[in-house]
Design a protein around this motif. Structure first.
Motif, PDB file in Angstrom:
ATOM      1  N   TYR A 100     -57.998 -71.949  76.336  1.00  0.00           N
ATOM      2  CA  TYR A 100     -59.283 -71.632  75.715  1.00  0.00           C
ATOM      3  C   TYR A 100     -60.268 -70.685  76.029  1.00  0.00           C
ATOM      4  O   TYR A 100     -60.429 -70.606  77.470  1.00  0.00           O
ATOM      5  N   ASP A 101     -60.911 -69.915  75.545  1.00  0.00           N
ATOM      6  CA  ASP A 101     -61.764 -68.910  75.904  1.00  0.00           C
ATOM      7  C   ASP A 101     -63.008 -69.989  75.959  1.00  0.00           C
ATOM      8  O   ASP A 101     -63.600 -70.102  75.142  1.00  0.00           O
ATOM      9  N   ILE A 102     -63.703 -69.977  77.280  1.00  0.00           N
ATOM     10  CA  ILE A 102     -64.751 -70.821  77.251  1.00  0.00           C
ATOM     11  C   ILE A 102     -66.014 -70.147  76.544  1.00  0.00           C
ATOM     12  O   ILE A 102     -67.101 -70.951  76.396  1.00  0.00           O
ATOM     13  N   ARG A 103     -66.227 -69.012  76.121  1.00  0.00           N
ATOM     14  CA  ARG A 103     -67.311 -68.388  75.628  1.00  0.00           C
ATOM     15  C   ARG A 103     -67.194 -68.604  74.062  1.00  0.00           C
ATOM     16  O   ARG A 103     -68.317 -68.802  73.465  1.00  0.00           O
ATOM     17  N   THR A 104     -65.852 -68.724  73.469  1.00  0.00           N
ATOM     18  CA  THR A 104     -65.821 -68.996  71.884  1.00  0.00           C
ATOM     19  C   THR A 104     -65.462 -70.140  71.684  1.00  0.00           C
ATOM     20  O   THR A 104     -65.395 -70.581  70.439  1.00  0.00           O
ATOM     21  N   GLY A 105     -64.512 -70.888  72.524  1.00  0.00           N
ATOM     22  CA  GLY A 105     -63.787 -72.037  72.073  1.00  0.00           C
ATOM     23  C   GLY A 105     -62.356 -71.680  71.564  1.00  0.00           C
ATOM     24  O   GLY A 105     -61.560 -72.698  71.116  1.00  0.00           O
ATOM     25  N   GLU A 106     -62.096 -70.378  71.285  1.00  0.00           N
ATOM     26  CA  GLU A 106     -60.833 -70.059  70.696  1.00  0.00           C
ATOM     27  C   GLU A 106     -59.352 -70.561  71.649  1.00  0.00           C
ATOM     28  O   GLU A 106     -59.688 -70.188  72.809  1.00  0.00           O
ATOM     29  N   PHE A 107     -58.278 -70.910  70.867  1.00  0.00           N
ATOM     30  CA  PHE A 107     -57.324 -70.984  71.413  1.00  0.00           C
ATOM     31  C   PHE A 107     -56.485 -69.608  71.573  1.00  0.00           C
ATOM     32  O   PHE A 107     -56.517 -69.240  70.541  1.00  0.00           O
ATOM     33  N   LEU A 108     -56.180 -69.145  72.612  1.00  0.00           N
ATOM     34  CA  LEU A 108     -55.727 -67.691  73.026  1.00  0.00           C
ATOM     35  C   LEU A 108     -54.496 -67.410  72.174  1.00  0.00           C
ATOM     36  O   LEU A 108     -54.266 -66.381  71.927  1.00  0.00           O
ATOM     37  N   SER A 109     -53.509 -68.489  71.938  1.00  0.00           N
ATOM     38  CA  SER A 109     -52.363 -68.205  71.276  1.00  0.00           C
ATOM     39  C   SER A 109     -52.487 -68.160  69.659  1.00  0.00           C
ATOM     40  O   SER A 109     -51.690 -67.543  69.000  1.00  0.00           O
ATOM     41  N   ALA A 110     -53.574 -68.768  69.072  1.00  0.00           N
ATOM     42  CA  ALA A 110     -53.942 -68.727  67.797  1.00  0.00           C
ATOM     43  C   ALA A 110     -55.510 -68.791  67.494  1.00  0.00           C
ATOM     44  O   ALA A 110     -56.013 -69.921  67.646  1.00  0.00           O
ATOM     45  N   LYS A 111     -55.868 -67.705  67.283  1.00  0.00           N
ATOM     46  CA  LYS A 111     -57.489 -67.727  67.291  1.00  0.00           C
ATOM     47  C   LYS A 111     -58.089 -68.534  66.335  1.00  0.00           C
ATOM     48  O   LYS A 111     -59.327 -68.721  66.184  1.00  0.00           O
ATOM     49  N   GLU A 112     -57.515 -68.928  65.206  1.00  0.00           N
ATOM     50  CA  GLU A 112     -57.758 -69.776  64.085  1.00  0.00           C
ATOM     51  C   GLU A 112     -58.096 -71.010  64.615  1.00  0.00           C
ATOM     52  O   GLU A 112     -58.712 -72.186  63.992  1.00  0.00           O
ATOM     53  N   ILE A 113     -57.571 -71.478  65.787  1.00  0.00           N
ATOM     54  CA  ILE A 113     -57.515 -72.776  66.371  1.00  0.00           C
ATOM     55  C   ILE A 113     -58.608 -72.886  67.371  1.00  0.00           C
ATOM     56  O   ILE A 113     -58.491 -71.850  68.361  1.00  0.00           O
ATOM     57  N   ARG A 114     -59.646 -73.754  67.496  1.00  0.00           N
ATOM     58  CA  ARG A 114     -60.741 -73.635  68.379  1.00  0.00           C
ATOM     59  C   ARG A 114     -61.457 -74.961  68.825  1.00  0.00           C
ATOM     60  O   ARG A 114     -61.066 -75.959  67.938  1.00  0.00           O
ATOM     61  N   VAL A 115     -62.015 -75.127  70.010  1.00  0.00           N
ATOM     62  CA  VAL A 115     -62.697 -76.311  70.213  1.00  0.00           C
ATOM     63  C   VAL A 115     -64.081 -76.005  70.124  1.00  0.00           C
ATOM     64  O   VAL A 115     -64.466 -74.636  70.039  1.00  0.00           O
ATOM     65  N   HIS A 116     -64.805 -77.064  69.709  1.00  0.00           N
ATOM     66  CA  HIS A 116     -66.175 -76.751  69.468  1.00  0.00           C
ATOM     67  C   HIS A 116     -67.169 -75.999  70.807  1.00  0.00           C
ATOM     68  O   HIS A 116     -66.795 -76.686  72.039  1.00  0.00           O
ATOM     69  N   THR A 117     -68.175 -75.178  70.455  1.00  0.00           N
ATOM     70  CA  THR A 117     -68.740 -74.852  71.669  1.00  0.00           C
ATOM     71  C   THR A 117     -70.160 -75.327  71.537  1.00  0.00           C
ATOM     72  O   THR A 117     -70.603 -75.331  70.160  1.00  0.00           O
ATOM     73  N   TYR A 118     -71.072 -75.407  72.278  1.00  0.00           N
ATOM     74  CA  TYR A 118     -72.304 -75.747  71.912  1.00  0.00           C
ATOM     75  C   TYR A 118     -73.454 -74.766  72.721  1.00  0.00           C
ATOM     76  O   TYR A 118     -73.205 -74.175  73.526  1.00  0.00           O
ATOM     77  N   PRO A 119     -74.481 -74.519  71.841  1.00  0.00           N
ATOM     78  CA  PRO A 119     -75.677 -73.660  72.148  1.00  0.00           C
ATOM     79  C   PRO A 119     -76.487 -74.513  73.359  1.00  0.00           C
ATOM     80  O   PRO A 119     -76.386 -75.863  73.288  1.00  0.00           O
ATOM     81  N   LEU A 120     -76.719 -73.927  74.230  1.00  0.00           N
ATOM     82  CA  LEU A 120     -77.462 -74.553  75.220  1.00  0.00           C
ATOM     83  C   LEU A 120     -78.609 -73.574  75.930  1.00  0.00           C
ATOM     84  O   LEU A 120     -78.662 -72.155  75.452  1.00  0.00           O
TER      85      LEU A 120
END
Length: 98
Positions: free
Chosen positions: A63-83
């Motif tokens: 996962y890209d820590i900046r966006t939460g995107e799964f690198l092999s399929a960008k439509e899949i992601r984990v949630h990122t939070y503003p801080l």
């Protein structure tokens, strides 16, 4: 959490409002990302940091820590939070995501 307590390229699990969140400091900036892999819900806290990539310790999903995107399929992601960081303290905005 204090920003000064977060080492460069470290992964720190926190639980604001009970949500499993990881704080990751990379290139002097702090990122907040869900602590649950999109694949099977595995905790990401034991994962490795490689550049701006967090590698899941269970099945090596990346996962890209900046966006939460799964690198092999960008439509899949984990949630990122503003801080924001104020007076050395990290404040994460939790809005029901994750």
């Amino acid at each position: 959490m204090e920003e000064g307590g977060l080492a460069e390229s470290s992964v720190e699990a926190v639980f604001p409002k009970g949500m499993p969140v990881l704080l990751i400091k990379k290139a002097g900036k702090v990122y907040a990302i869900s602590n649950r892999c999109a694949h099977m819900g595995c905790t990401l806290a034991g994962g490795e940091i490689d550049g701006f990539t967090l590698i899941c310790p269970c099945h090596n999903w990346k996962y890209d820590i900046r966006t939460g995107e799964f690198l092999s399929a960008k439509e899949i992601r984990v949630h990122t939070y503003p801080l924001k960081i104020s007076e050395g303290k990290i404040f994460i905005r939790i809005d029901g995501g994750g």
